[in-house]
Design a protein around this motif. Sequence first.
Motif, PDB file in Angstrom:
ATOM      1  N   TRP A   1       0.926  -1.124  -0.150  1.00  0.00           N
ATOM      2  CA  TRP A   1      -0.157   0.143   0.116  1.00  0.00           C
ATOM      3  C   TRP A   1       0.783   1.131  -0.023  1.00  0.00           C
ATOM      4  CZ3 TRP A   1      -0.242   3.927   3.844  1.00  0.00           C
ATOM      5  CH2 TRP A   1      -1.240   4.818   3.765  1.00  0.00           C
ATOM      6  N   ASN A   2       0.234   2.267  -0.729  1.00  0.00           N
ATOM      7  CA  ASN A   2       1.278   3.603  -0.645  1.00  0.00           C
ATOM      8  C   ASN A   2       0.196   4.634  -0.614  1.00  0.00           C
ATOM      9  OD1 ASN A   2       1.911   6.110  -2.276  1.00  0.00           O
ATOM     10  ND2 ASN A   2       3.905   4.803  -2.556  1.00  0.00           N
ATOM     11  N   SER A   3       0.675   5.720   0.200  1.00  0.00           N
ATOM     12  CA  SER A   3      -0.243   6.760   0.531  1.00  0.00           C
ATOM     13  C   SER A   3      -0.542   7.693  -0.398  1.00  0.00           C
ATOM     14  CB  SER A   3       0.602   7.435   1.768  1.00  0.00           C
ATOM     15  OG  SER A   3       1.725   8.153   1.393  1.00  0.00           O
ATOM     16  N   TRP A   4       0.107   7.889  -1.445  1.00  0.00           N
ATOM     17  CA  TRP A   4       0.086   8.913  -2.674  1.00  0.00           C
ATOM     18  C   TRP A   4      -1.469   9.261  -3.102  1.00  0.00           C
ATOM     19  CZ3 TRP A   4       2.062  13.259  -3.918  1.00  0.00           C
ATOM     20  CH2 TRP A   4       1.480  13.900  -5.332  1.00  0.00           C
ATOM     21  N   ASP A   5      -2.009   8.059  -3.519  1.00  0.00           N
ATOM     22  CA  ASP A   5      -3.236   8.122  -4.294  1.00  0.00           C
ATOM     23  C   ASP A   5      -4.409   8.970  -3.616  1.00  0.00           C
ATOM     24  OD1 ASP A   5      -2.152   7.338  -6.808  1.00  0.00           O
ATOM     25  OD2 ASP A   5      -3.080   5.557  -6.760  1.00  0.00           O
ATOM     26  N   CYS A   6      -4.300   8.326  -2.152  1.00  0.00           N
ATOM     27  CA  CYS A   6      -5.410   8.923  -1.082  1.00  0.00           C
ATOM     28  C   CYS A   6      -5.038   9.904  -0.208  1.00  0.00           C
ATOM     29  CB  CYS A   6      -5.895   7.583  -0.352  1.00  0.00           C
ATOM     30  SG  CYS A   6      -4.533   6.539   0.404  1.00  0.00           S
ATOM     31  N   TYR A   7      -3.700  10.011  -0.423  1.00  0.00           N
ATOM     32  CA  TYR A   7      -3.399  11.262   0.727  1.00  0.00           C
ATOM     33  C   TYR A   7      -2.233  12.359   0.152  1.00  0.00           C
ATOM     34  CZ  TYR A   7      -6.543   9.119   3.855  1.00  0.00           C
ATOM     35  OH  TYR A   7      -7.538   8.662   4.556  1.00  0.00           O
ATOM     36  N   GLY A   8      -1.709  12.077  -1.057  1.00  0.00           N
ATOM     37  CA  GLY A   8      -0.645  13.190  -1.688  1.00  0.00           C
ATOM     38  C   GLY A   8       0.411  13.193  -0.843  1.00  0.00           C
ATOM     39  N   ALA A   9       0.855  14.498  -0.793  1.00  0.00           N
ATOM     40  CA  ALA A   9       2.073  14.977   0.258  1.00  0.00           C
ATOM     41  C   ALA A   9       1.661  15.082   1.409  1.00  0.00           C
ATOM     42  CB  ALA A   9       2.712  16.114  -0.145  1.00  0.00           C
ATOM     43  N   ALA A  10       0.178  14.936   1.905  1.00  0.00           N
ATOM     44  CA  ALA A  10      -0.148  15.156   3.337  1.00  0.00           C
ATOM     45  C   ALA A  10      -0.555  14.110   4.277  1.00  0.00           C
ATOM     46  CB  ALA A  10      -1.689  15.970   3.128  1.00  0.00           C
ATOM     47  N   VAL A  11       0.167  12.907   3.895  1.00  0.00           N
ATOM     48  CA  VAL A  11      -0.543  11.541   4.744  1.00  0.00           C
ATOM     49  C   VAL A  11       0.105  11.947   6.256  1.00  0.00           C
ATOM     50  CG1 VAL A  11       1.615  10.462   4.275  1.00  0.00           C
ATOM     51  CG2 VAL A  11      -0.453   9.189   4.601  1.00  0.00           C
ATOM     52  N   THR A  12      -0.496  11.334   7.154  1.00  0.00           N
ATOM     53  CA  THR A  12      -0.109  11.575   8.451  1.00  0.00           C
ATOM     54  C   THR A  12       0.102  10.138   9.245  1.00  0.00           C
ATOM     55  OG1 THR A  12      -2.373  11.821   9.360  1.00  0.00           O
ATOM     56  CG2 THR A  12      -1.183  13.878   8.963  1.00  0.00           C
ATOM     57  N   GLU A  13       0.748  10.085  10.418  1.00  0.00           N
ATOM     58  CA  GLU A  13       0.911   8.751  11.103  1.00  0.00           C
ATOM     59  C   GLU A  13      -0.303   7.811  11.400  1.00  0.00           C
ATOM     60  OE1 GLU A  13       3.582   9.266  14.269  1.00  0.00           O
ATOM     61  OE2 GLU A  13       3.670   7.124  14.770  1.00  0.00           O
ATOM     62  N   ASP A  14      -1.434   8.462  11.900  1.00  0.00           N
ATOM     63  CA  ASP A  14      -2.255   7.879  12.078  1.00  0.00           C
ATOM     64  C   ASP A  14      -3.114   7.068  10.930  1.00  0.00           C
ATOM     65  OD1 ASP A  14      -3.062  10.266  11.171  1.00  0.00           O
ATOM     66  OD2 ASP A  14      -5.008  10.477  12.150  1.00  0.00           O
ATOM     67  N   ILE A  15      -2.989   7.945  10.006  1.00  0.00           N
ATOM     68  CA  ILE A  15      -3.618   7.106   8.581  1.00  0.00           C
ATOM     69  C   ILE A  15      -2.522   5.886   8.343  1.00  0.00           C
ATOM     70  CG2 ILE A  15      -3.755   7.468   6.286  1.00  0.00           C
ATOM     71  CD1 ILE A  15      -4.471  10.378   6.775  1.00  0.00           C
ATOM     72  N   VAL A  16      -1.323   6.230   8.374  1.00  0.00           N
ATOM     73  CA  VAL A  16      -0.595   5.083   7.905  1.00  0.00           C
ATOM     74  C   VAL A  16      -0.641   3.839   9.021  1.00  0.00           C
ATOM     75  CG1 VAL A  16       1.887   4.259   7.854  1.00  0.00           C
ATOM     76  CG2 VAL A  16       1.386   6.679   7.218  1.00  0.00           C
ATOM     77  N   ARG A  17      -0.978   4.173  10.098  1.00  0.00           N
ATOM     78  CA  ARG A  17      -1.127   3.207  11.171  1.00  0.00           C
ATOM     79  C   ARG A  17      -2.446   2.533  10.985  1.00  0.00           C
ATOM     80  NH1 ARG A  17       1.895   3.062  16.505  1.00  0.00           N
ATOM     81  NH2 ARG A  17       3.824   4.536  16.148  1.00  0.00           N
ATOM     82  N   ALA A  18      -3.478   3.144  10.656  1.00  0.00           N
ATOM     83  CA  ALA A  18      -4.923   2.444  10.456  1.00  0.00           C
ATOM     84  C   ALA A  18      -4.691   1.723   9.316  1.00  0.00           C
ATOM     85  CB  ALA A  18      -5.865   3.679  10.091  1.00  0.00           C
ATOM     86  N   ASN A  19      -3.975   2.098   8.187  1.00  0.00           N
ATOM     87  CA  ASN A  19      -3.860   1.213   7.008  1.00  0.00           C
ATOM     88  C   ASN A  19      -3.153   0.019   7.167  1.00  0.00           C
ATOM     89  OD1 ASN A  19      -5.230   2.069   4.433  1.00  0.00           O
ATOM     90  ND2 ASN A  19      -4.853   4.058   5.521  1.00  0.00           N
ATOM     91  N   ALA A  20      -1.859   0.062   8.176  1.00  0.00           N
ATOM     92  CA  ALA A  20      -1.308  -0.918   8.539  1.00  0.00           C
ATOM     93  C   ALA A  20      -2.054  -2.050   9.215  1.00  0.00           C
ATOM     94  CB  ALA A  20       0.038  -0.531   9.033  1.00  0.00           C
ATOM     95  N   ASP A  21      -2.927  -1.492  10.324  1.00  0.00           N
ATOM     96  CA  ASP A  21      -3.619  -2.366  10.967  1.00  0.00           C
ATOM     97  C   ASP A  21      -4.632  -3.135  10.189  1.00  0.00           C
ATOM     98  OD1 ASP A  21      -2.544  -1.314  13.458  1.00  0.00           O
ATOM     99  OD2 ASP A  21      -4.158  -0.119  13.678  1.00  0.00           O
TER     100      ASP A  21
END
Lengths: 411, 411, 411, 411
Positions: free
Chosen positions: C3-23
Amino acid sequence: MGWNSWDCYGAAVTEDIVRANADFMAKHLKEYGWEYVVVDIQWYEPGATSHEYRRFARLETDKFGRLIPAANRFPSAADGKGFKPLADYVHSLGLKFGIHIMRGIPRQAVYDDLPIEGTKFKAGDAARFNSICYWNPDMYGVEDNEAGRAYYASILKLYASWGVDFIKCDDICRELPREEAELLMLAFAISECGRDIVLSLSPGPALLEKAELYKETANMWRITDDFWDDWRLLYAMFERAEKWSIHAGAGHYPDADMLPIGPIRQNESKKNRTKFTKDEQITMMTLWSIMRSPLMIGGDMTRFDDFTMGLVTNEGILKMLRNSRHAHKVWQKNIDETEFILWTAASAEGGLYAALFNTGDAKASCDLSLSDLEVYVPVTVTELWSGTSKEAENMLKCELPSHGAAAFYIK
Amino acid sequence: MGWNSWDCYGAAVTEDIVRANADFMAKHLKEYGWEYVVVDIQWYEPGATSHEYRRFARLETDKFGRLIPAANRFPSAADGKGFKPLADYVHSLGLKFGIHIMRGIPRQAVYDDLPIEGTKFKAGDAARFNSICYWNPDMYGVEDNEAGRAYYASILKLYASWGVDFIKCDDICRELPREEAELLMLAFAISECGRDIVLSLSPGPALLEKAELYKETANMWRITDDFWDDWRLLYAMFERAEKWSIHAGAGHYPDADMLPIGPIRQNESKKNRTKFTKDEQITMMTLWSIMRSPLMIGGDMTRFDDFTMGLVTNEGILKMLRNSRHAHKVWQKNIDETEFILWTAASAEGGLYAALFNTGDAKASCDLSLSDLEVYVPVTVTELWSGTSKEAENMLKCELPSHGAAAFYIK
Amino acid sequence: MGWNSWDCYGAAVTEDIVRANADFMAKHLKEYGWEYVVVDIQWYEPGATSHEYRRFARLETDKFGRLIPAANRFPSAADGKGFKPLADYVHSLGLKFGIHIMRGIPRQAVYDDLPIEGTKFKAGDAARFNSICYWNPDMYGVEDNEAGRAYYASILKLYASWGVDFIKCDDICRELPREEAELLMLAFAISECGRDIVLSLSPGPALLEKAELYKETANMWRITDDFWDDWRLLYAMFERAEKWSIHAGAGHYPDADMLPIGPIRQNESKKNRTKFTKDEQITMMTLWSIMRSPLMIGGDMTRFDDFTMGLVTNEGILKMLRNSRHAHKVWQKNIDETEFILWTAASAEGGLYAALFNTGDAKASCDLSLSDLEVYVPVTVTELWSGTSKEAENMLKCELPSHGAAAFYIK
Amino acid sequence: MGWNSWDCYGAAVTEDIVRANADFMAKHLKEYGWEYVVVDIQWYEPGATSHEYRRFARLETDKFGRLIPAANRFPSAADGKGFKPLADYVHSLGLKFGIHIMRGIPRQAVYDDLPIEGTKFKAGDAARFNSICYWNPDMYGVEDNEAGRAYYASILKLYASWGVDFIKCDDICRELPREEAELLMLAFAISECGRDIVLSLSPGPALLEKAELYKETANMWRITDDFWDDWRLLYAMFERAEKWSIHAGAGHYPDADMLPIGPIRQNESKKNRTKFTKDEQITMMTLWSIMRSPLMIGGDMTRFDDFTMGLVTNEGILKMLRNSRHAHKVWQKNIDETEFILWTAASAEGGLYAALFNTGDAKASCDLSLSDLEVYVPVTVTELWSGTSKEAENMLKCELPSHGAAAFYIK
């Protein structure tokens, strides 16, 4: 300066038309400097009736494979007399006679297995099987060998015997560098034929990087593909003229092609006339004259109206053609959203020429600063189309119709 | 006509050198028309010592991010006085003062987060992060926005206050069409700054298709990359000159670059002299003058020898520079295996100029036909380098050394 | 697969989003082989809020000029801990952690005059002033010198200490051959850093003539510019896939870019969903899988609907991804005015795969001749999306919706 | 798989040579799958004696302008029997018979004004005056009109009546897209002629972007210009093979051209033999076979030596030709300064093929990692040229002579 049969009769011109136009030129235009009468392509094709070429039409040749006039179209050429009677007639009027030729040797002569005059060679020895013209089926290119040189000598011998003064060679100008050897063979054959013959190369666009070669081998060369009565083609000529202007000089001239004025496309309908507006025709004559392009009338002169006669008999304009030196564009820019183009040239008699063009779609005014012409003192300015003169200092107010032009002599 | 510090001192020129050359020009060359004294690149770099640029060197700027002279190299610029004292001095000699600038805004000003003078903008608002110069690390290009226009206005305000008469802007001439907006911003800022400033664009080659834009925005533009004392570069200039010659006119001149004559590359060794032969220098001066290229001396004038002084004080040649009109090449061809090139131009005083060049590797003769110049009557021909005149009809016999030239005034 | 954060959050992704997706991945997708969690561009920019980059934004770096996560967006990175806490967390879920980097060294580090870790060099010694990225303002390219190599070693040391498993390096893939030296420096630094790290190169299109270099230095390389949910981009991928298919092999894969499925562009609106139709998504998954493109999910997985979950958990399709060998296009042709494309591949387990695509604008039928697949005997054919099997001989009747696909396992 | 007369006899092959080679093939090679006997160019030219074409040579035609065998060279063709007697003989041996044709209609038929069989048209109605072959003087291209289609139908009717099984059409493969209409006419005429005829297109290089058209109209198409016994041409084939490999499939094959092995150029000297080294011939056979190029023997088979017989009768290699699927290059790289190239393919029988080439100038070793072939388990590896088998795991040690190859079957 002359007349060419292509624009009005295509490949279908006949002897009576040529004679009538020669008569007209002698009577009405010779005094203005018009001199050459040129028969364009396929005078050797008995069945030619239009601007198109018939599929693999059988051509008239002599026993050496040299093309000769179709006697059904040029009766005086019967019995192998070729163009001599017609050339004699044109000469009797004090004019000069020219013909069109295609680069190469007739394909038909190869398959007829004809000999090359004065040699042991056959046409097949001179022909190059993979050198053809893309738009005309008649010829093969000629090998740069002994047979090829003999062939070119043989046709020049024939043309000189007819009294030809001008040769327009087609399928050669834009075919460089591939066909450079053939151009050199042709130029050499002309120089050796014993008669002064002007060489005109067609079709364009010529290659700018070959400018020095054109100058050394030819008297004029087409800088454009076929030019017709369409503003887009006329507008495009400004850019070509700009690139080529410095290459006009003594005996060698970039050629902007024939003037499609008056009755043209007469083989389609006798009612056809040029589609250029009067202003566009003035623009064309002005540009051609200041840049020193050869002037070849394309319309049937015998039915010219007064306007058209005025176009080709304006002494100021024709004097500019003769005396213009070093012509070039000064600028091209939008003034109040209308594009103007300014050209200038020195005059061989002193003073200078300027030509101003309105290439926009509406009438417009332009305050022409004389400093743009590097004129910093009071001068007399003569507009050549109107013949009116006035004093000017610093500025020249001009108003021009859409697609129109003014030509000034300034001293 | 002027002097520029690049060829002799690169990025390392100092105030005393500029003053000494200005003194020399005022005393020895002003009377011949030499006028501009120009400080070339990186006068704002305290550590510049050569023709190279130091990696990410710290530059001198004012608090608005505008580059100012490095006081260690230009002592009179101390205390924020900028180039005003030096310009004043040059003016006091009856000469004019010029500087070199790079297109853009200092990258350093962006990272120092400096304001743009008289505005609420920061340097970062004007800078384009992806517009850089490929050979110099100092600047970012400028956005075509309010901040960008304010930045250009701010530097022109400063230069006008210093008394700058000439700006050579670099990294812009050949960068069109990409950097067209920046050229227009700069030209506008100059026109609004309240002082007459000549605009010179660098480096070349300029784009021929943008000729009209150069004419409208600048006074001179480089038609070549940096020109140095190498015959191959000089020979290549003939082709560039041929393409650009028709674009020289009142106030706008294609620029063949500085004249690398006399002592050059002085920052490397005081012993360095131009590697051009004397004949090559004559060829260069002849071509530059007939085509009307701006003349900017590149060598350290204070140590010119007699030959070099003769080059830049030949009244006939300098008169040709002033009076040449509509210059262009006539032909370029091999004569007995030596290539000769013939140029011609009208003279604003009547008569005409011709320049003949031997670009071959040996001395050679050429019988120059006056009909090539469209001269068909007896004339007086003056060779400008020797000053000798003679009558001529039909033919002019010329002998030229390898890489040499003759310049004729014909009337 | 990841999974990569670009398509959904561009340059603005944050730690909580990353953790939620990892979970989410750990819980729902890990069993299907999904493994990598990748933080895309500008995690070091505190003010990033979109897919755009702020003008000359101030970035977070350590004292050696190395970029570190912005603690306001990645709280666990505070106090210089970098991505170690987040990577540890991802590892604790049995997954792998990846980051995006830009080719080069921060421009800001140059102007801050920061040292390179463990050396006597400054950032300015490693930076190349004229190597920039055209779409992002952050970096200078790196010189191929001792300072440059030390810089790359220093950042890989940092990333290895964080526990990074995957690096997507941007501004490098299509920049060959100009930036080839920098690619080699990066690949060398990875090989020496003491940790297994997958290297992914971006952006495309990669250069086909550099295929061997990509294979030797990287694990995956983008064959296309950014891919989004637009049929024209998907259709264009067939041609790219055809050119690149033979270069997929053990450990090196042409990369058709992320899968823009489910909720994307979430930084603009939480309501945004992919604009691809379901059939287009099936076409995309089929093509990516048979050609063995890396699969990187672009949407926010935590809010996937059933259809989207089905897309990424189809065991037959994922098995094809793993077992496909030597995939290539068989033909592309119009059948009754609808274009169909047929791909095939061998299976590492024996048998073969085929994928049929209807790229036309309407539902259409196609009688697929098994001889086109060089199958001349009766076989069992399993359609992977539906899971249905049938016996076939000679011919397979297929009906496909517009922009739809079928995937077959044949044995 | 077959034999073609060009490499050994050029345009000068005669009936006895064809019969002798057919006899040899039937006796010694048929059992290995060799089948086609093809008479190459200018069998209709009575005076052909070399690889060159005579200037405008008179050709043999029937009264409909269709070329027929020159009876002085093919005695059985006398009395208008054409190739029927020779084809019958070849068929009697259990082999198939093929001929070479040029795109187009004989120029000679146009000037002889011959009719097109079964129609009211003349040859001139079908011929295009400006479509020629650049290297052969015999033909005009054919118009896409009723006459043109009738002409193609008429020659196919004749060839079918002779019993032709294979047509190699020249001057067409690389002439797309210009001559696309003529290719479609020819393919249609073959499909309608009532006999199964293989269509081979020449010369190359074929256009990659026209791959789908070649597949739909022809059985094989040349991917290269004429291939001869020169290492540089063989080396260049690797790149062409790489581009074309995915387009080989059932009934349509990219054609790497004839195998110049054994006695070639026999019309020049009976002593001539291929200049390829033995290793180069092994490389050639290996590449052609794994990529599935058609195999056409170019040398005179009747005087093959043992080595050459071994080349064309290696059962393992010929089995690879038949069973190779999805062949493609794996990598191409320098190992200890010697370039190696690795190809792989699936086998239709299960297992896989690999071919390793040493393209360097010296003998060299290569440790081939089986993981490069995505083989991760112990396997049996058979080298096809030597016939030796061994067990392998992880690594295969290979030593290859300069320009040599090994071919492996792995299972």
